[in-house]
Design a protein around this motif. Structure first.
Motif, PDB file in Angstrom:
ATOM      1  N   ARG A 141     -14.565   7.649  31.290  1.00  0.00           N
ATOM      2  CA  ARG A 141     -15.975   7.300  31.581  1.00  0.00           C
ATOM      3  C   ARG A 141     -16.387   6.191  30.944  1.00  0.00           C
ATOM      4  O   ARG A 141     -17.029   5.194  31.382  1.00  0.00           O
ATOM      5  N   ARG A 142     -15.798   5.980  29.698  1.00  0.00           N
ATOM      6  CA  ARG A 142     -15.999   4.406  28.782  1.00  0.00           C
ATOM      7  C   ARG A 142     -15.767   3.569  29.582  1.00  0.00           C
ATOM      8  O   ARG A 142     -16.464   2.476  29.632  1.00  0.00           O
ATOM      9  N   ASN A 166     -22.383   4.647  31.802  1.00  0.00           N
ATOM     10  CA  ASN A 166     -21.915   5.435  30.567  1.00  0.00           C
ATOM     11  C   ASN A 166     -22.596   4.539  29.271  1.00  0.00           C
ATOM     12  O   ASN A 166     -22.543   3.295  29.500  1.00  0.00           O
ATOM     13  N   ALA A 167     -22.993   5.123  28.474  1.00  0.00           N
ATOM     14  CA  ALA A 167     -23.759   4.463  27.246  1.00  0.00           C
ATOM     15  C   ALA A 167     -22.397   3.727  26.594  1.00  0.00           C
ATOM     16  O   ALA A 167     -22.938   2.671  26.091  1.00  0.00           O
ATOM     17  N   ASP A 168     -21.355   4.018  26.498  1.00  0.00           N
ATOM     18  CA  ASP A 168     -20.370   3.289  25.958  1.00  0.00           C
ATOM     19  C   ASP A 168     -19.670   2.312  26.635  1.00  0.00           C
ATOM     20  O   ASP A 168     -18.794   1.387  26.156  1.00  0.00           O
ATOM     21  N   TYR A 169     -19.816   2.109  28.081  1.00  0.00           N
ATOM     22  CA  TYR A 169     -19.460   1.184  28.897  1.00  0.00           C
ATOM     23  C   TYR A 169     -19.408  -0.070  28.583  1.00  0.00           C
ATOM     24  O   TYR A 169     -18.257  -0.764  28.573  1.00  0.00           O
ATOM     25  N   GLY A 191     -16.955  -2.700  30.089  1.00  0.00           N
ATOM     26  CA  GLY A 191     -17.976  -3.831  30.092  1.00  0.00           C
ATOM     27  C   GLY A 191     -17.249  -5.051  29.498  1.00  0.00           C
ATOM     28  O   GLY A 191     -17.486  -6.192  29.798  1.00  0.00           O
ATOM     29  N   ARG A 192     -16.326  -4.908  28.697  1.00  0.00           N
ATOM     30  CA  ARG A 192     -15.590  -6.001  28.041  1.00  0.00           C
ATOM     31  C   ARG A 192     -14.155  -6.042  28.303  1.00  0.00           C
ATOM     32  O   ARG A 192     -13.325  -6.771  27.802  1.00  0.00           O
TER      33      ARG A 192
END
Ligand SMILES: [Zn+2]
Length: 193
Positions: free
Chosen positions: A86-87, A93-96, A101-102
């Protein structure tokens, strides 16, 4: 009969109410329902409305099969695998932002939970997944189970304090002094974030 008519065509989980079946002597109403999986079953209306029955039984069955297949769907290892995915893969996802994302990716071998479990082995109590190189990906060579102290030391933004003129991660200092991380954080006013 208004109550009966209102039920027709309604969807409860995987079940769609097709028609009224019968009522019993307790004035319980039963309905013919079709399940998304193709099965047809007769189910009491109360069970549908209360949410007690949401499928023909296929949902429960699938869960059991999964549980067996993964050697425990509710295990720490499975949850770790799920959250890792999920990440990295779920944009909402809040941690994405800090993972996918990076640019943090997961090796394709770990698309399959069984491979993940085989490579990582069981997760010891108090441990969680840790990437050895924090900018590296989720892959067998870059991952290990680590306890909180090891992980914390390895963080991208490790909070440090000065101890005898030496800059030291809080977690390391806490371990040295036999204190918890939070005790040190509270005590230390020389914290450099
Ligand atoms: Zn079904």
């Amino acid at each position: 009969m208004a109550k009966v008519i209102n039920m027709i065509g309604k969807k409860y989980g995987r079940l769609t109410v097709q028609s009224f079946a019968h009522s019993d002597k307790n004035r319980q109403y039963f309905y013919h329902c079709s399940c998304d999986c193709g099965n047809v079953r007769t189910i009491p209306g109360n069970n549908l409305r209360s949410g007690n029955t949401t499928s023909c039984g296929c949902y429960k069955h699938e869960t059991l099969v999964k549980r067996r297949k993964h050697g425990g769907i509710d295990t720490r290892e499975y949850r770790t695998w799920l959250h890792m995915r999920r990440r990295c893969l779920t944009v909402t996802n809040a941690d994405y932002p800090r993972y996918g994302g990076r640019g943090i990716t997961i090796c394709s071998r770990w698309d399959d939970f069984a491979n993940f479990l085989a490579d990582m082995g069981p997760c010891p109590t108090g441990y969680s997944i840790d990437r050895i190189d924090n900018n590296g990906n989720y892959a067998p060579l870059n991952c290990r189970w680590a306890n909180f102290i090891t992980q914390n030391r390895n963080r991208r933004l490790t909070v440090k304090l000065t101890f005898r003129g030496q800059l030291m991660p809080i977690a390391e200092y806490a371990e040295l002094m036999g204190l918890t991380y939070n005790q040190v954080r509270k005590l230390a006013n020389t914290v450099i974030p």
